[in-house]
Design a protein around this motif. Structure first.
Motif, PDB file in Angstrom:
ATOM      1  N   LYS A  11     -36.605 -10.007  67.372  1.00 35.81           N
ATOM      2  CA  LYS A  11     -35.593  -9.530  68.321  1.00 35.81           C
ATOM      3  C   LYS A  11     -34.186  -9.711  67.759  1.00 35.81           C
ATOM      4  CE  LYS A  11     -34.277 -10.275  73.131  1.00 35.81           C
ATOM      5  NZ  LYS A  11     -34.490 -11.150  74.296  1.00 35.81           N
ATOM      6  N   PHE A  14     -33.869  -6.829  64.488  1.00 35.97           N
ATOM      7  CA  PHE A  14     -34.098  -5.391  64.611  1.00 35.97           C
ATOM      8  C   PHE A  14     -33.596  -4.884  65.952  1.00 35.97           C
ATOM      9  CE2 PHE A  14     -37.496  -7.162  61.994  1.00 35.97           C
ATOM     10  CZ  PHE A  14     -37.370  -6.386  60.850  1.00 35.97           C
ATOM     11  N   ARG A  15     -33.181  -3.620  65.968  1.00 35.09           N
ATOM     12  CA  ARG A  15     -32.899  -2.978  67.251  1.00 35.09           C
ATOM     13  C   ARG A  15     -33.425  -1.557  67.198  1.00 35.09           C
ATOM     14  NH1 ARG A  15     -28.067  -0.009  67.177  1.00 35.09           N
ATOM     15  NH2 ARG A  15     -26.856  -0.304  65.294  1.00 35.09           N
ATOM     16  N   LYS A  16     -33.646  -1.005  68.365  1.00 33.74           N
ATOM     17  CA  LYS A  16     -34.278   0.301  68.478  1.00 33.74           C
ATOM     18  C   LYS A  16     -33.227   1.383  68.695  1.00 33.74           C
ATOM     19  CE  LYS A  16     -38.716   1.602  70.348  1.00 33.74           C
ATOM     20  NZ  LYS A  16     -39.673   1.383  71.410  1.00 33.74           N
ATOM     21  N   THR A  17     -33.410   2.532  68.051  1.00 36.10           N
ATOM     22  CA  THR A  17     -32.507   3.655  68.249  1.00 36.10           C
ATOM     23  C   THR A  17     -32.974   4.462  69.455  1.00 36.10           C
ATOM     24  OG1 THR A  17     -33.805   5.080  66.812  1.00 36.10           O
ATOM     25  CG2 THR A  17     -32.035   3.820  65.784  1.00 36.10           C
ATOM     26  N   GLY A  20     -36.307   6.051  68.991  1.00 36.53           N
ATOM     27  CA  GLY A  20     -37.462   5.169  68.939  1.00 36.53           C
ATOM     28  C   GLY A  20     -37.687   4.497  67.603  1.00 36.53           C
ATOM     29  N   LYS A  21     -36.810   4.758  66.627  1.00 34.44           N
ATOM     30  CA  LYS A  21     -36.942   4.110  65.323  1.00 34.44           C
ATOM     31  C   LYS A  21     -36.267   2.740  65.365  1.00 34.44           C
ATOM     32  CE  LYS A  21     -36.886   8.515  62.934  1.00 34.44           C
ATOM     33  NZ  LYS A  21     -36.138   9.388  62.028  1.00 34.44           N
ATOM     34  N   PHE A  22     -36.604   1.885  64.402  1.00 29.59           N
ATOM     35  CA  PHE A  22     -36.014   0.560  64.316  1.00 29.59           C
ATOM     36  C   PHE A  22     -34.987   0.523  63.187  1.00 29.59           C
ATOM     37  CE2 PHE A  22     -39.981  -0.390  66.500  1.00 29.59           C
ATOM     38  CZ  PHE A  22     -39.542  -1.238  67.493  1.00 29.59           C
ATOM     39  N   SER A  55     -42.788  -0.294  61.090  1.00 29.73           N
ATOM     40  CA  SER A  55     -42.410  -0.140  62.496  1.00 29.73           C
ATOM     41  C   SER A  55     -43.624  -0.227  63.424  1.00 29.73           C
ATOM     42  CB  SER A  55     -41.676   1.184  62.706  1.00 29.73           C
ATOM     43  OG  SER A  55     -42.528   2.269  62.458  1.00 29.73           O
ATOM     44  N   ARG A  59     -43.600  -2.708  66.717  1.00 28.92           N
ATOM     45  CA  ARG A  59     -43.868  -2.306  68.099  1.00 28.92           C
ATOM     46  C   ARG A  59     -44.652  -3.371  68.852  1.00 28.92           C
ATOM     47  NH1 ARG A  59     -46.200   3.393  66.907  1.00 28.92           N
ATOM     48  NH2 ARG A  59     -44.465   4.133  65.664  1.00 28.92           N
ATOM     49  N   LEU A  65     -38.856  -3.438  74.146  1.00 30.64           N
ATOM     50  CA  LEU A  65     -37.606  -2.798  73.727  1.00 30.64           C
ATOM     51  C   LEU A  65     -37.742  -1.302  73.779  1.00 30.64           C
ATOM     52  CD1 LEU A  65     -36.231  -4.876  70.736  1.00 30.64           C
ATOM     53  CD2 LEU A  65     -35.456  -4.812  73.063  1.00 30.64           C
TER      54      LEU A  65
END
Length: 65
Positions: A11, A14-17, A20-22, A55, A59, A65
């Motif tokens: 957490k 990484f963050r999610k666009t 849905g990509k990281f 990725s 998930r 997220l």
């Protein structure tokens, strides 16, 4: 059935666009920066999209997220 827990180590990193990509930070920018050129350090400052195979594992680490 129990809830899935979020992995806090993932957490933080990484963050999610929106799509849905990281996104992750690049490596080699933490220390020993005097010997690296400014151009190289600027390139390392940019974020990078995580590869698809990685990725899939993310998930399950970040279910909400």
């Amino acid at each position: 059935m129990g809830k899935l827990k979020t992995r806090h180590s993932a957490k933080k990193r990484f963050r999610k666009t929106v799509s849905g990509k990281f996104i992750r930070r690049r490596a080699f920018k933490g220390h020993l920066l005097e010997k690296k050129s400014s151009k190289r350090k600027r390139g390392l400052s940019q974020h990078m999209v995580v590869f698809f195979g990685d990725s899939i594992a993310l998930r399950s680490m970040l279910p909400y997220l």
